[in-house]
Design a protein around this motif. Sequence first.
Motif, PDB file in Angstrom:
ATOM      1  N   VAL A 227     -14.608   3.573   2.486  1.00 28.82           N
ATOM      2  CA  VAL A 227     -15.591   4.638   2.665  1.00 28.82           C
ATOM      3  C   VAL A 227     -16.672   4.188   3.645  1.00 28.82           C
ATOM      4  CG1 VAL A 227     -15.265   5.757   0.424  1.00 28.82           C
ATOM      5  CG2 VAL A 227     -16.834   3.841   0.592  1.00 28.82           C
ATOM      6  N   SER A 228     -17.067   5.112   4.519  1.00 32.25           N
ATOM      7  CA  SER A 228     -18.194   4.906   5.419  1.00 32.25           C
ATOM      8  C   SER A 228     -18.782   6.269   5.730  1.00 32.25           C
ATOM      9  CB  SER A 228     -17.754   4.210   6.715  1.00 32.25           C
ATOM     10  OG  SER A 228     -16.992   5.087   7.512  1.00 32.25           O
ATOM     11  N   LEU A 229     -19.952   6.283   6.339  1.00 32.73           N
ATOM     12  CA  LEU A 229     -20.604   7.559   6.641  1.00 32.73           C
ATOM     13  C   LEU A 229     -19.941   8.285   7.809  1.00 32.73           C
ATOM     14  CD1 LEU A 229     -24.383   6.670   6.185  1.00 32.73           C
ATOM     15  CD2 LEU A 229     -22.784   7.652   4.537  1.00 32.73           C
ATOM     16  N   ASN A 230     -19.031   7.623   8.501  1.00 35.90           N
ATOM     17  CA  ASN A 230     -18.321   8.302   9.594  1.00 35.90           C
ATOM     18  C   ASN A 230     -16.859   8.587   9.273  1.00 35.90           C
ATOM     19  OD1 ASN A 230     -16.993   5.808  10.087  1.00 35.90           O
ATOM     20  ND2 ASN A 230     -18.664   5.181  11.434  1.00 35.90           N
ATOM     21  N   GLY A 231     -16.439   8.330   8.038  1.00 32.74           N
ATOM     22  CA  GLY A 231     -15.072   8.647   7.669  1.00 32.74           C
ATOM     23  C   GLY A 231     -14.650   7.943   6.400  1.00 32.74           C
ATOM     24  N   LEU A 232     -13.440   8.240   5.965  1.00 34.88           N
ATOM     25  CA  LEU A 232     -12.894   7.594   4.776  1.00 34.88           C
ATOM     26  C   LEU A 232     -11.377   7.589   4.867  1.00 34.88           C
ATOM     27  CD1 LEU A 232     -11.789  10.063   2.667  1.00 34.88           C
ATOM     28  CD2 LEU A 232     -14.249  10.428   2.529  1.00 34.88           C
ATOM     29  N   SER A 233     -10.764   6.715   4.092  1.00 35.80           N
ATOM     30  CA  SER A 233      -9.315   6.641   4.080  1.00 35.80           C
ATOM     31  C   SER A 233      -8.862   6.035   2.764  1.00 35.80           C
ATOM     32  CB  SER A 233      -8.796   5.793   5.251  1.00 35.80           C
ATOM     33  OG  SER A 233      -9.257   4.455   5.141  1.00 35.80           O
ATOM     34  N   PHE A 234      -7.577   6.198   2.471  1.00 36.69           N
ATOM     35  CA  PHE A 234      -6.984   5.551   1.313  1.00 36.69           C
ATOM     36  C   PHE A 234      -5.529   5.240   1.622  1.00 36.69           C
ATOM     37  CE2 PHE A 234      -5.343   9.783   0.470  1.00 36.69           C
ATOM     38  CZ  PHE A 234      -4.070   9.518  -0.051  1.00 36.69           C
ATOM     39  N   PHE A 235      -4.971   4.290   0.884  1.00 33.14           N
ATOM     40  CA  PHE A 235      -3.520   4.157   0.837  1.00 33.14           C
ATOM     41  C   PHE A 235      -3.120   3.680  -0.545  1.00 33.14           C
ATOM     42  CE2 PHE A 235      -4.498  -0.236   2.078  1.00 33.14           C
ATOM     43  CZ  PHE A 235      -3.574  -0.982   1.350  1.00 33.14           C
ATOM     44  N   VAL A 236      -1.896   4.037  -0.935  1.00 27.62           N
ATOM     45  CA  VAL A 236      -1.334   3.650  -2.217  1.00 27.62           C
ATOM     46  C   VAL A 236      -0.154   2.739  -1.950  1.00 27.62           C
ATOM     47  CG1 VAL A 236      -0.205   4.430  -4.329  1.00 27.62           C
ATOM     48  CG2 VAL A 236      -2.066   5.782  -3.343  1.00 27.62           C
ATOM     49  N   LEU A 237      -0.180   1.556  -2.540  1.00 26.25           N
ATOM     50  CA  LEU A 237       0.866   0.562  -2.340  1.00 26.25           C
ATOM     51  C   LEU A 237       1.618   0.334  -3.639  1.00 26.25           C
ATOM     52  CD1 LEU A 237       2.047  -1.621  -0.335  1.00 26.25           C
ATOM     53  CD2 LEU A 237       0.453  -3.219  -1.420  1.00 26.25           C
ATOM     54  N   ASP A 238       2.956   0.429  -3.587  1.00 26.22           N
ATOM     55  CA  ASP A 238       3.790   0.086  -4.733  1.00 26.22           C
ATOM     56  C   ASP A 238       3.826  -1.429  -4.846  1.00 26.22           C
ATOM     57  OD1 ASP A 238       6.173  -0.642  -6.289  1.00 26.22           O
ATOM     58  OD2 ASP A 238       6.648   1.503  -6.227  1.00 26.22           O
ATOM     59  N   SER A 239       3.316  -1.971  -5.940  1.00 24.48           N
ATOM     60  CA  SER A 239       3.185  -3.420  -6.076  1.00 24.48           C
ATOM     61  C   SER A 239       4.523  -4.110  -6.277  1.00 24.48           C
ATOM     62  CB  SER A 239       2.249  -3.765  -7.243  1.00 24.48           C
ATOM     63  OG  SER A 239       2.767  -3.265  -8.467  1.00 24.48           O
ATOM     64  N   ILE A 240       5.575  -3.364  -6.596  1.00 24.62           N
ATOM     65  CA  ILE A 240       6.898  -3.956  -6.795  1.00 24.62           C
ATOM     66  C   ILE A 240       7.696  -3.942  -5.498  1.00 24.62           C
ATOM     67  CG2 ILE A 240       9.100  -3.774  -8.029  1.00 24.62           C
ATOM     68  CD1 ILE A 240       7.554  -2.625 -10.389  1.00 24.62           C
ATOM     69  N   THR A 241       7.780  -2.779  -4.855  1.00 23.49           N
ATOM     70  CA  THR A 241       8.583  -2.655  -3.638  1.00 23.49           C
ATOM     71  C   THR A 241       7.805  -3.005  -2.379  1.00 23.49           C
ATOM     72  OG1 THR A 241       8.001  -0.319  -3.307  1.00 23.49           O
ATOM     73  CG2 THR A 241       9.897  -0.807  -4.743  1.00 23.49           C
ATOM     74  N   GLN A 242       6.459  -3.144  -2.499  1.00 21.71           N
ATOM     75  CA  GLN A 242       5.592  -3.380  -1.342  1.00 21.71           C
ATOM     76  C   GLN A 242       5.748  -2.276  -0.302  1.00 21.71           C
ATOM     77  OE1 GLN A 242       3.188  -6.287  -0.927  1.00 21.71           O
ATOM     78  NE2 GLN A 242       3.535  -5.679  -3.034  1.00 21.71           N
ATOM     79  N   LYS A 243       5.893  -1.066  -0.788  1.00 26.38           N
ATOM     80  CA  LYS A 243       6.031   0.106   0.073  1.00 26.38           C
ATOM     81  C   LYS A 243       4.780   0.965  -0.042  1.00 26.38           C
ATOM     82  CE  LYS A 243       8.826   4.276   0.708  1.00 26.38           C
ATOM     83  NZ  LYS A 243       9.983   5.064   0.223  1.00 26.38           N
TER      84      LYS A 243
ATOM     85  N   GLU B 212     -16.482  14.674  -0.290  1.00 25.79           N
ATOM     86  CA  GLU B 212     -15.278  14.612   0.528  1.00 25.79           C
ATOM     87  C   GLU B 212     -14.227  13.698  -0.107  1.00 25.79           C
ATOM     88  OE1 GLU B 212     -14.400  16.296   3.238  1.00 25.79           O
ATOM     89  OE2 GLU B 212     -16.243  17.460   3.070  1.00 25.79           O
ATOM     90  N   LEU B 213     -14.671  12.573  -0.666  1.00 33.28           N
ATOM     91  CA  LEU B 213     -13.731  11.661  -1.302  1.00 33.28           C
ATOM     92  C   LEU B 213     -13.098  12.295  -2.536  1.00 33.28           C
ATOM     93  CD1 LEU B 213     -12.340   8.949  -1.633  1.00 33.28           C
ATOM     94  CD2 LEU B 213     -14.396   8.111  -2.815  1.00 33.28           C
ATOM     95  N   LYS B 214     -13.909  12.949  -3.340  1.00 29.27           N
ATOM     96  CA  LYS B 214     -13.376  13.605  -4.536  1.00 29.27           C
ATOM     97  C   LYS B 214     -12.355  14.670  -4.153  1.00 29.27           C
ATOM     98  CE  LYS B 214     -14.827  15.866  -8.824  1.00 29.27           C
ATOM     99  NZ  LYS B 214     -15.979  16.362  -9.622  1.00 29.27           N
TER     100      LYS B 214
ATOM    101  N   LEU C 257     -18.283   7.387  -9.085  1.00 26.45           N
ATOM    102  CA  LEU C 257     -17.162   8.321  -9.098  1.00 26.45           C
ATOM    103  C   LEU C 257     -15.856   7.596  -9.413  1.00 26.45           C
ATOM    104  CD1 LEU C 257     -15.751  11.040  -8.500  1.00 26.45           C
ATOM    105  CD2 LEU C 257     -15.708  10.362  -6.086  1.00 26.45           C
ATOM    106  N   ILE C 258     -15.634   6.466  -8.761  1.00 21.91           N
ATOM    107  CA  ILE C 258     -14.387   5.725  -8.980  1.00 21.91           C
ATOM    108  C   ILE C 258     -14.301   5.218 -10.418  1.00 21.91           C
ATOM    109  CG2 ILE C 258     -13.024   3.743  -8.244  1.00 21.91           C
ATOM    110  CD1 ILE C 258     -13.165   6.103  -6.266  1.00 21.91           C
ATOM    111  N   PHE C 259     -15.421   4.781 -10.965  1.00 23.15           N
ATOM    112  CA  PHE C 259     -15.416   4.316 -12.364  1.00 23.15           C
ATOM    113  C   PHE C 259     -15.100   5.468 -13.320  1.00 23.15           C
ATOM    114  CE2 PHE C 259     -17.423   3.285 -16.437  1.00 23.15           C
ATOM    115  CZ  PHE C 259     -16.830   2.053 -16.686  1.00 23.15           C
ATOM    116  N   GLU C 260     -15.656   6.647 -13.043  1.00 22.82           N
ATOM    117  CA  GLU C 260     -15.363   7.806 -13.889  1.00 22.82           C
ATOM    118  C   GLU C 260     -13.878   8.168 -13.854  1.00 22.82           C
ATOM    119  OE1 GLU C 260     -17.815  10.971 -12.552  1.00 22.82           O
ATOM    120  OE2 GLU C 260     -19.706  10.001 -13.134  1.00 22.82           O
ATOM    121  N   LEU C 261     -13.253   7.996 -12.695  1.00 25.42           N
ATOM    122  CA  LEU C 261     -11.853   8.390 -12.543  1.00 25.42           C
ATOM    123  C   LEU C 261     -10.882   7.331 -13.070  1.00 25.42           C
ATOM    124  CD1 LEU C 261     -11.901   9.924  -8.928  1.00 25.42           C
ATOM    125  CD2 LEU C 261     -11.775  11.160 -11.104  1.00 25.42           C
ATOM    126  N   TYR C 262     -11.187   6.060 -12.836  1.00 29.38           N
ATOM    127  CA  TYR C 262     -10.181   5.029 -13.084  1.00 29.38           C
ATOM    128  C   TYR C 262     -10.635   3.912 -14.015  1.00 29.38           C
ATOM    129  CZ  TYR C 262      -8.534   7.287  -8.819  1.00 29.38           C
ATOM    130  OH  TYR C 262      -8.148   8.207  -7.880  1.00 29.38           O
TER     131      TYR C 262
END
Length: 276
Positions: A26-42, A63-65, A142-147
Amino acid sequence: MTEKTTRNKGVSINDTDSFKNLSIQVSLNGLSFFVLDSITQKVDAFEQINFKVDTTPYLLQKELKKLLEKNNLDKALFEKVQVVHNNDMFCLVPKPLFDVNELPNYLKFNTKLLANDEIAYDELSHHEITSVYVPFTNINNLIFELYGEFEFIHNSSMVIQSLFNHKIGSKPVCYAHISKTNFELIAFDKKKLLLFNQFQYKTKEDFLYYLLFTYEQLGFDTESVKVKLFGSIEEGDELFNICYQYIKKVAVFEPNTKEIESNPKDSIDLTLLNTF
């Protein structure tokens, strides 16, 4: 808020599958995410949003929510969640000078602190460095509330650690980690960190000015000291080309990352892949 969005096609995450790792930047000029499978490394899902103008922490949270809900991530279970805070409210402190009771004093000369600001720090214990910074507290909430429990780190720590994972030689070298509106300059000599600083830029000339000024201040020779560019940069880009006009040794490089399968690797900031 007007925004420009770039995205790869996401994949819905099964809410009963907890063998996934979620990384959010997260930053004030944008945000991103990725999800990584910890078994297949995909990489199972990835998306990046760049704002046309800097936003506020309040709107960034909205925006993140919205992004997490759209990708069905807000109710998913993850093995590990990590948030990378990217802002200029930080400083690096040599470990011998670090005192946990003095956190505000490290930041007060280059950051406007508010009374209710939370101050955090990352210890890069193998390198005798501590990054002291102000995280986006509302994002953490927010992240603590979700996860529930999660880890967070500052972008400076992530980038420095990523470069130290790369083989740093004994000769002086400069790295530029580039995003759309700002970049970090990182300089090493004799395998030791000399400088880490963040700059905002609007034009390629801005970028060149900060780069050449840093070379001058460090006494780096533009004929012999290489600059390595990474992040949102490719050979032939205007930033690459203008560097090549003034610095003899210019290269685009990829930080060492895990081997991952069938991923949008070209779109992900490769330093993010080192968060897990």
